[in-house]
Motif scaffolding. Structure first.
Motif, PDB file in Angstrom:
ATOM      1  N   GLN A  57       0.687  -1.215  -0.084  1.00  0.00           N
ATOM      2  CA  GLN A  57      -0.097   0.045  -0.055  1.00  0.00           C
ATOM      3  C   GLN A  57       0.771   1.067   0.033  1.00  0.00           C
ATOM      4  O   GLN A  57       0.633   2.255  -0.670  1.00  0.00           O
ATOM      5  N   PRO A  58       1.787   1.452   0.981  1.00  0.00           N
ATOM      6  CA  PRO A  58       2.633   2.640   0.705  1.00  0.00           C
ATOM      7  C   PRO A  58       3.299   2.768  -0.384  1.00  0.00           C
ATOM      8  O   PRO A  58       3.341   4.161  -1.106  1.00  0.00           O
ATOM      9  N   LEU A  60       2.437   1.856  -3.485  1.00  0.00           N
ATOM     10  CA  LEU A  60       1.288   2.270  -4.779  1.00  0.00           C
ATOM     11  C   LEU A  60       0.667   3.649  -4.368  1.00  0.00           C
ATOM     12  O   LEU A  60       0.417   4.234  -5.428  1.00  0.00           O
ATOM     13  N   GLU A  61       0.596   4.140  -3.138  1.00  0.00           N
ATOM     14  CA  GLU A  61       0.144   5.335  -2.767  1.00  0.00           C
ATOM     15  C   GLU A  61       1.185   6.407  -3.081  1.00  0.00           C
ATOM     16  O   GLU A  61       0.804   7.457  -3.881  1.00  0.00           O
ATOM     17  N   ARG A  62       2.525   5.923  -2.993  1.00  0.00           N
ATOM     18  CA  ARG A  62       3.459   6.923  -3.358  1.00  0.00           C
ATOM     19  C   ARG A  62       3.665   7.168  -5.218  1.00  0.00           C
ATOM     20  O   ARG A  62       3.765   8.182  -5.654  1.00  0.00           O
ATOM     21  N   GLY A  64       0.739   7.163  -6.846  1.00  0.00           N
ATOM     22  CA  GLY A  64      -0.430   7.707  -7.467  1.00  0.00           C
ATOM     23  C   GLY A  64      -1.650   7.012  -7.409  1.00  0.00           C
ATOM     24  O   GLY A  64      -2.776   7.379  -7.808  1.00  0.00           O
ATOM     25  N   PHE A  65      -1.607   5.727  -6.747  1.00  0.00           N
ATOM     26  CA  PHE A  65      -2.991   4.879  -6.685  1.00  0.00           C
ATOM     27  C   PHE A  65      -3.667   5.224  -5.367  1.00  0.00           C
ATOM     28  O   PHE A  65      -3.127   5.831  -4.302  1.00  0.00           O
ATOM     29  N   VAL A  66      -4.925   4.915  -5.369  1.00  0.00           N
ATOM     30  CA  VAL A  66      -5.993   5.035  -4.384  1.00  0.00           C
ATOM     31  C   VAL A  66      -6.162   3.342  -4.123  1.00  0.00           C
ATOM     32  O   VAL A  66      -6.426   2.745  -4.866  1.00  0.00           O
ATOM     33  N   CYS A  67      -5.987   3.049  -2.911  1.00  0.00           N
ATOM     34  CA  CYS A  67      -5.872   1.901  -2.274  1.00  0.00           C
ATOM     35  C   CYS A  67      -7.240   1.427  -1.510  1.00  0.00           C
ATOM     36  O   CYS A  67      -7.547   2.424  -0.859  1.00  0.00           O
ATOM     37  N   ARG A  68      -7.715   0.475  -1.610  1.00  0.00           N
ATOM     38  CA  ARG A  68      -8.973  -0.030  -0.821  1.00  0.00           C
ATOM     39  C   ARG A  68      -8.532  -1.447  -0.621  1.00  0.00           C
ATOM     40  O   ARG A  68      -8.337  -2.579  -1.530  1.00  0.00           O
ATOM     41  N   ALA A  83      -6.102  -1.382  -6.051  1.00  0.00           N
ATOM     42  CA  ALA A  83      -5.632  -0.273  -6.255  1.00  0.00           C
ATOM     43  C   ALA A  83      -5.835   0.381  -7.696  1.00  0.00           C
ATOM     44  O   ALA A  83      -5.850  -0.223  -8.558  1.00  0.00           O
ATOM     45  N   ARG A  85      -5.249   3.629 -10.416  1.00  0.00           N
ATOM     46  CA  ARG A  85      -4.755   5.056 -10.928  1.00  0.00           C
ATOM     47  C   ARG A  85      -5.332   5.582 -12.017  1.00  0.00           C
ATOM     48  O   ARG A  85      -4.954   5.203 -12.982  1.00  0.00           O
TER      49      ARG A  85
END
Length: 473
Positions: A57-58, A60-62, A64-68, A83, A85
């Motif tokens: 998760q960290p 992918l968020e870096r 530019g993804f929104v994770c769930r 995830a 983007r």
């Protein structure tokens, strides 16, 4: 200093290869391999979740993804991570996949100098549990994605969605239902991911689906228990003998399928043309092939990728360790049917029951224990040519295409449930020893994988990919 211009395909590939030569790729993979994510192990629930929560998760968020996080539809099984983007809903959308769970480490069986939870490099092989299946493969793709984003200054030119699961090695419980329940969220134009092996270490490969698998159990219990072989031999049923003959009615001593319900549909010519001349085996770690085994009249490639096989993976009756002079009361066999698209596998239990009854084995019980559907994208699909041309351009050599993998992966979730064209770009090779001691990746294949994946992630943002999406609407 880079010899290529920024914001170019060549520069993106150069960045990806630098990730390998600098040691950064090994450092990342080492951290991932060290996480004991055995999905068969009930004590690993926390590491399985943490691989998604802390490792994926960290990152992918870096990027530019929104994770769930998605609770597994099967109670008690590890969650999934979705995830996405989205740069523009009107752009091409790619769906990809990876799994972070691994099989049992078998710690005590690894060769000296290697271990399942510690990355080690020896003679061009990168050892560790999950290096080939699947941590190494999705690590290659994530490194390639980072290189493209860096070269394109934060843009891909398309949308990207990702599914990560942590239960693949125990049959992906919940994945199919999660895809069904979230089909709108996972909608895409193309599915592309990496798992499984190439045809051979030196042959870049694409495969378009997988053989299905159905596991079933044959059991004969006489109710007599163990009985003295002298006092009762010749007048009571020996279940081991009966079960052996039942099995021999289904598959010959040379591995040829005898029961019609196990046999495949006729092989299409366009499938045979892809696989009949493929080289199989011949590497240092490969098993000895038997040219007389399996279906007669087929090449090795056709047997492995275009045909059905029945394998007995477990067989028991009595004991061969502490032998006693007794007729056993029970015999059991666990069998796996690997099958190609077009096989009526969902009626397998009823069909085997009918076959056994017709051959006089009415007392042998059949229990189907589950399976995966077979899938196969038509190799003439335009996305196949697109991916093949991209990989060939990046590597400067031809790319083999398999209509399906010889093994089985949950491709039906993407092909059948989500209705997507599916293309797989494997970054491993057949003798990687996945699921066994000494699992490894080859450094040479990692480098090629980084080049191929980076070039492909770049090309999906170019005009030709956009045109292909438009033509499919």
């Amino acid at each position: 200093m880079s010899s290529t211009s920024p914001q170019s395909r060549e520069h993106a590939i150069e960045l990806a290869v630098q990730n390998l030569s600098s040691g950064a790729f090994f450092q990342t993979l080492s951290r991932r391999v060290a996480q004991r994510t055995e999905s068969q192990n009930p004590d690993c629930a926390e590491p399985l979740r943490d691989y998604l929560l802390i490792e994926m998760q960290p990152l992918l968020e870096r990027l530019g993804f929104v994770c769930r996080f998605v609770d597994n539809p099967h109670a008690g099984k590890p969650p999934l991570l979705f995830a996405q983007r989205i740069e523009d809903p009107a752009l091409l959308t790619l769906l990809t996949y990876g799994h972070g769970d691994v099989t049992s480490g078998q710690d005590e069986l690894w060769q000296e100098g290697t271990a399942p939870w510690r990355l080690s490099i020896k003679d061009g092989r990168i050892y560790g549990r999950g290096t080939a299946d699947n941590k190494g493969q999705h690590s290659i793709n994530l490194a390639a994605l980072e290189a493209v984003l860096q070269a394109r200054e934060g843009k891909l030119g398309y949308n990207l969605k990702i599914i990560f699961e942590m239960s693949e090695e125990v049959g992906s419980p919940g994945l199919e239902q999660a895809c069904r329940d979230n089909a709108e969220e996972l909608a895409a134009d193309l599915f592309l991911a990496s798992d499984g092996p190439r045809v051979r270490h030196d042959l870049p490969t694409l495969f378009l689906g997988s053989r299905g698998v159905c596991q079933f159990r044959l059991t004969l219990d006489t109710g007599n228990g163990g009985r003295h072989s002298g006092n009762w031999g010749g007048i009571i049923t020996n279940p081991a003998i009966v079960l052996g003959h039942a099995l021999s009615s289904m598959v010959s001593a040379q591995g040829q399928l005898l029961a019609d319900c196990l046999r495949p549909a006729p092989m299409p010519e366009y499938v045979s043309a892809l696989i009949r001349d493929l080289p199989v085996g011949g590497e240092s770690f490969d098993p000895q092939l038997n040219p007389n085994w399996g279906e007669p009249g087929l090449t090795t490639g056709e047997k492995l990728f275009g045909c059905n096989t029945l394998e007995i993976v477990g067989l028991s009756s009595g004991s061969t360790v502490k032998v006693i002079g007794a007729i056993p009361g029970r015999a059991e066999a666990v069998c796996q049917l690997r099958f190609v698209d077009g096989t009526d596998w969902q009626a397998l239990e009823a069909n085997i029951r009918k076959h056994l009854d017709q051959h006089g084995f009415n007392d042998v019980q059949v229990q189907v224990e589950g399976g995966y559907a077979a899938t196969r994208l038509d190799p003439r699909h335009p996305w196949v040519g697109f991916v093949q041309n991209s990989v060939s351009k990046s590597l400067g050599e031809p790319v083999s295409i398999l209509p399906n993998l010889g093994g089985t992966i949950p491709n039906h979730c993407f092909a059948d449930v989500l209705g997507l064209p599916t293309v797989w770009l494997p970054h491993s090779y057949p003798s990687c020893k996945q699921h066994a001691p000494d699992e490894h990746l080859l450094e040479s294949v990692v480098e090629q994988g980084l080049k191929a994946a980076t070039g492909l992630f770049w090309d999906l943002g170019e005009a030709k990919a956009t045109e292909l999406k438009s033509s499919a609407i």
